[in-house]
Structures are given as structure tokens and as C-alpha cells.
Design an enzyme around this catalytic site. Structure first.
Site, short mmCIF file in Angstrom:
data_model
loop_
_atom_site.label_atom_id
_atom_site.label_comp_id
_atom_site.label_asym_id
_atom_site.label_seq_id
_atom_site.Cartn_x
_atom_site.Cartn_y
_atom_site.Cartn_z
N CYS A 65 0.91 -1.35 -0.11
CA CYS A 65 0.00 -0.01 -0.12
C CYS A 65 0.75 1.09 0.12
CB CYS A 65 -0.98 0.03 1.24
SG CYS A 65 -2.08 -1.24 1.16
N HIS A 94 -2.81 6.52 3.83
CA HIS A 94 -1.94 5.46 4.44
C HIS A 94 -0.10 6.01 4.09
CE1 HIS A 94 -1.05 1.13 5.13
NE2 HIS A 94 -0.52 1.62 6.24
#
Length: 545
Positions: free
Chosen positions: A87, A142
Site C-alpha cells: 500500500c 496511508h
């Protein structure tokens, strides 16, 4: 007479100047009277190349009808790759146009991360914002959630979403996951703690937060209503863009298809336990994701259809260890690796880990019902959007993405001559450029596997003489070329030379950044440390401004 004519010219010049100033204030281009385009980037999480129906028509599934329609009315990119196979590094590369070894983000940030994407890095929204764009983000960030690292300080005028993955915090009604996670601790005063429960991979002591701009508005959030909240926020932003009269960037980073999955429940089913434990859960989640994409497309078509580029792609491949809750890699199975144990998708540099379904849609600009096999990367979004907006990136740093405008608009098959795939989880050091692609060939200097559905993992292997696969003949990456053949020798020399050149280029890059990966429990997002799992309630209606 001459004085009157001079006065007329002066007045005309002043009026023209005033008009140009007004247009620039409203974000309109002045060349040929055309407006600058709007951009909608939709990034799916943990999605497989085979999850898009249009990539596998022989399967005759109907899980992504809106994306199929978008492909029919636009462009399907069949050889498009996420910049990394996990991610944070993938998202950092998309927003900076730079490999993780340059932007500093080589693996994922944590719940307790004190920092994030280095502030020395310049992001796509920052550049577009400076050029007069309204910039909004919905979904998973993130890239750091504290202070200067949050999205509100990295170029977004508006942010609504979660700071990291949707499994990095507990919820009161958990979604589908393996292992199945327990609900959050019950309400009541307690000292705030952030640690994992006895269920491996389950966070039980900190609620999953929902953030608007820089404030937590709900903790723990409700997974089962998150899609509708994202859909409502996205369509509201798009419709308000018309009133604003300003070009916009809308970046939607979906929770789909990352576990826990939370598709619509059948009538009368109050918890996830009422759903069957089979592949229907994943299919239902795909259809829910596709419905959100359809709503965004419809809102865009209703407002500024011919002036808006919608670009759908993914951050990495499926998370195989989640079994029936993981997506499909299609034909890109990484058989050389799976025959030796382990999974070959997310967290690996096998094709299933980074080849992602990608569709671009722009009526009147992108030819309808077209397919392109140019070798492209998520890093290319950065230079392509800046080029289309007429914005020049800073010249004080080196970039790895390429401008794909001609691929999108004119069908050119020109992509990357070389594309490097960095390790971000399964084998070797984080950020290692362990795999190199050129044309139809792909060379592995390091191989290794992520955990498979059955729990097996393949050991790391270093290859001084790299494994080279011909993806045109062997898309499953099963049988490497024989080392002694002229074909192998020609390819390995070309790849080795370019790999050495890039490594030297990165080593001497004075603009390269280094991310701080240190953690502290107090850095975890918490709206009320006195309550169990930082519990707090929603704070009013959001308007998307």
C-alpha cells in the site's frame, strides 16, 4: 481623433487584462478559450487483474458492469502496473512520480507511525492546487497521519477517509476477514493502549477512525456504511465543482477490495456471521465497489462529461493469504514460484503482485472501446496529469514516471522501455529493485513468495544469473529462458546495464528522501483516550467543502 482612438485601445487592453485575471482566478485556461481538464483518480485496494470482467470476458461474470461500460466507452490498459506491491510505497510513487528509493517510502506505515511521506517530496495535489485546482481526497491515505504528514497538509483542500488500511483498527461490527476479528472492546473509561489482540492480525485496542480534514469525526467507524459515505461525499464534490467554476482533482482511494470486506447484508442479518463463508462475499464486494464507480461516473457525466478524465487502477494485486476473500490474478499465476511454495501476488514482484486492472475514460478525448498494451505504471499518473493541466513539475528532482498522454489520447503503444519492480514485503531488503521488465521480457534477481492461502511461504533466492521469462509466451511465469541461448544473452546484457545505470542514478540523486519509520503508541489517531478504543460519535453533517 488620435487621442480618442488611443483611449479606445487603452480601455480595450484594460478590459482584456481584467477578463484574463478573472478567468485565471476561476481556474480556466485562456488559450483558445478551453478549460483545464478535471481529473478523477480511483484507486482500488488489493484488486486482482482478473477482477475486472472486461479483462476476462470468457468467464462471463457480471461483477463489474459499470467498469465494463467505462472500458467500452474508453480505454482498457492491459499491461499497467502498480509502482509497488503493497500500500504505502505504491501510493507514494503514484503521488510523486518517483520510485520508493527516491521518495523514501519503501514499505507500509503503521498505526503508531510518527511520520510519513517525507515533507521534502512534492505531491501531485500540491502542484495542481498551486496551479488553481480544487483538490479533494476521499478514502485511504496511508502515507502518515500526524501533523504535516496528513493529506490536509500535502495538497488536498478537502479530505474525508481513513488514515491507513481498514484492517488496522477495530470496528463494532467486523467485516469478513481471515482470521475473523472480534468486535471492539466495550465502551467504558480505560487507559488508551494500542496493541494487537490474541487473534493474529486483528487490532482490538484502537478503533478504526474516520477523519474529515484533520479531525476525527467517528471512531470506531461503521464499515457497513462506509461505501455509501464515500459515494455521497464524491458525488457531492463533483456537483459542487460546477458551482465553483474551478478545475478539480478528486482522488478516491477505495476500501475495496482490502479485507475486512463489508458488502451489503441481506435483510434481517445484523452481523457478518450471517453471510456464507464462500466466494459470494468477494463477488458482492466487487459489485458494491463497481456501483460506487458507476455513481462517480454518472455524477461526472452529468456535470462536465467532456472535460473530465476518470482513471481507475489499483495499488497492488490480491492478498492471497485471505483465501476466499482475495481476488483473481487472472492468468498471471507466478507458477515458477507457486510450484516451490507460497503465494505470488501481493507483496511479491510476480505479475500477480503488481499488474492491475486499469481503465481510462474521457469522452471525446479518449477513443471509445480501445485497448492498449503499452507498458505503463501508476507512477505515470503524476507526469500525465500535470502535462494535461499544463503544469511543469519542479526541475530540482528526478522522476521515474513518463507522460502517457499520447497513449491515452492517440493510441500510441509507447510505454516504458524499462520498468523496475521493487520489493516491498516478501523477499530481500525493502525497496530492492529486484525485478526488471523490458518489452516482453522480465528478469528476476531475487525471487520469493508471500504467504499463500494454505499458509505456505517460499524461501528467498538470489539469482546472480537472473531468471528471465518471456511474458508473451509464458504469462504464468512458469518456465524461464535457458541461460545459454542467444536470446537470453542478448536480453540479460541489456537489462543488467540498465539496472546498474538506474541504481547509480538513484545513489547519486541529491533529491532523494528518507522516510522516518519510527513508531510511538501515542501517535495512533485517537479522539478520546479516556474511552475504550478511543470511542467518539459522529459530529454533524459533512458538506464536502
Amino acid at each position: 481623433m488620435a487621442e480618442a482612438f488611443s483611449l479606445f485601445l487603452l480601455t480595450g487592453m484594460l478590459l482584456c487584462g481584467l477578463l484574463l485575471h478573472t478567468m485565471s482566478q476561476h481556474g480556466a485556461r485562456v488559450d483558445n478559450g478551453s478549460k483545464r481538464p478535471n481529473f478523477i483518480i480511483i484507486l482500488a485496494d488489493d484488486i486482482g487483474w482478473g477482477d475486472l470482467d472486461a479483462n476476462r470476458p470468457e468467464e462471463k461474470t457480471n461483477n463489474t458492469p459499470y467498469l465494463n461500460l467505462m472500458a467500452e466507452q474508453g480505454l482498457k490498459l492491459t499491461d499497467f502496473h502498480s509502482p509497488a506491491s503493497t500500500c504505502s510505497p505504491s501510493r507514494a510513487a503514484i503521488l510523486t512520480g518517483r520510485y520508493g528509493l527516491r521518495n523514501g517510502v519503501t514499505h507500509n506505515f503503521a498505526v503508531g507511525s510518527v511520520a510519513g511521506l517525507p515533507v521534502s517530496e512534492v505531491t501531485l495535489p500540491q502542484l495542481l492546487q498551486k496551479a488553481g485546482y480544487y483538490t479533494a481526497m476521499i478514502g485511504k491515505w496511508h502515507l502518515g497521519h500526524n501533523g504535516p504528514y496528513g493529506p490536509a497538509n500535502r495538497g488536498f483542500d478537502y479530505y474525508f477517509g481513513i488514515p491507513y488500511s481498514n484492517d488496522m483498527g477495530c470496528t463494532d461490527i467486523p467485516g469478513y476477514n481471515l482470521p475473523q476479528c472480534l468486535p471492539c472492546d466495550t465502551p467504558g473509561p480505560q487507559v488508551f493502549r494500542s496493541k494487537r489482540s490474541a487473534h493474529e492480525g486483528c487490532y482490538s485496542k484502537v478503533g478504526l477512525p474516520l477523519i474529515e480534514n484533520s479531525s476525527i469525526v467517528e471512531q470506531p467507524l461503521n464499515l457497513w456504511t462506509l461505501t455509501e459515505q464515500y459515494k455521497s461525499a464524491a458525488t457531492r464534490i463533483i456537483h459542487k465543482a460546477r458551482e465553483r467554476g474551478q478545475p478539480y482533482l478528486l482522488y478516491i482511494a477505495l476500501a475495496h477490495m482490502h479485507v475486512p470486506l463489508a458488502p451489503p447484508l441481506p435483510p434481517g442479518a445484523p452481523t457478518a456471521a450471517h453471510h456464507p463463508n464462500d466466494g459470494r462475499v468477494y463477488s458482492a464486494s466487487l459489485r458494491e465497489m463497481d456501483g460506487l464507480v458507476g455513481a462517480v461516473k454518472s455524477a461526472s457525466d452529468d456535470t462536465d462529461k467532456n472535460n473530465t478524465l476518470i482513471w481507475f487502477t489499483g495499488d497492488n494485486g490480491p492478498w492471497e493469504k485471505k483465501c476466499q476473500y482475495a481476488g483473481s490474478v487472472g492468468p498471471f499465476m507466478g507458477k515458477w514460484q507457486t510450484s516451490r511454495g507460497g503465494g505470488s501476488a501481493k507483496r511479491t514482484t510476480w505479475e500477480g503482485g503488481h499488474r492491475v486492472p486499469t481503465v481510462a475514460y474521457w469522452p471525446g478525448r479518449i477513443p471509445a472501446n480501445s485497448t492498449n498494451s503499452a507498458l505503463l505504471s501508476g507512477m505515470d499518473i503524476f507526469p500525465t496529469l500535470l502535462s494535461l493541466a499544463g503544469v511543469t513539475p519542479p526541475s530540482d528532482r528526478r522522476y521515474d514516471g513518463i507522460d502517457a498522454t499520447n497513449t491515452l489520447l492517440r493510441g500510441e503503444q509507447t510505454g516504458h522501455e524499462f520498468l523496475f519492480h521493487p520489493n516491498s514485503g516478501a523477499a530481500g531488503e525493502f525497496g530492492d529493485l529486484q525485478t526488471v521488465r523490458t518489452g516482453k521480457y522480465k528478469a528476476f534477481y531475487i525471487t520469493g513468495a508471500a504467504e499463500s492461502c494454505g499458509g505456505a511461504t517460499g524461501r528467498q533466492e538470489l539469482h546472480d544469473t537472473p531468471l528471465i521469462f518471456d511474458l508473451e509466451r509464458d504469462e504464468a511465469e512458469e518456465t524461464p529462458l535457458k541461460v545459454g541461448t542467444p536470446e537470453y544473452q542478448a536480453v540479460v546484457k541489456r537489462i543488467a546495464r540498465r539496472r546498474e545505470e538506474l541504481l547509480w542514478d538513484i545513489a547519486t540523486d541529491t533529491s532523494a528522501s528518507a522516510a522516518d519509520y519510527s513508531t510511538d503508541e501515542s501517535a495512533a489517531p485517537c479522539c478520546d483516550p479516556g474511552q475504550a478504543v478511543c470511542r467518539c460519535h459522529p459530529r454533524g453533517q459533512r458538506d464536502g467543502n
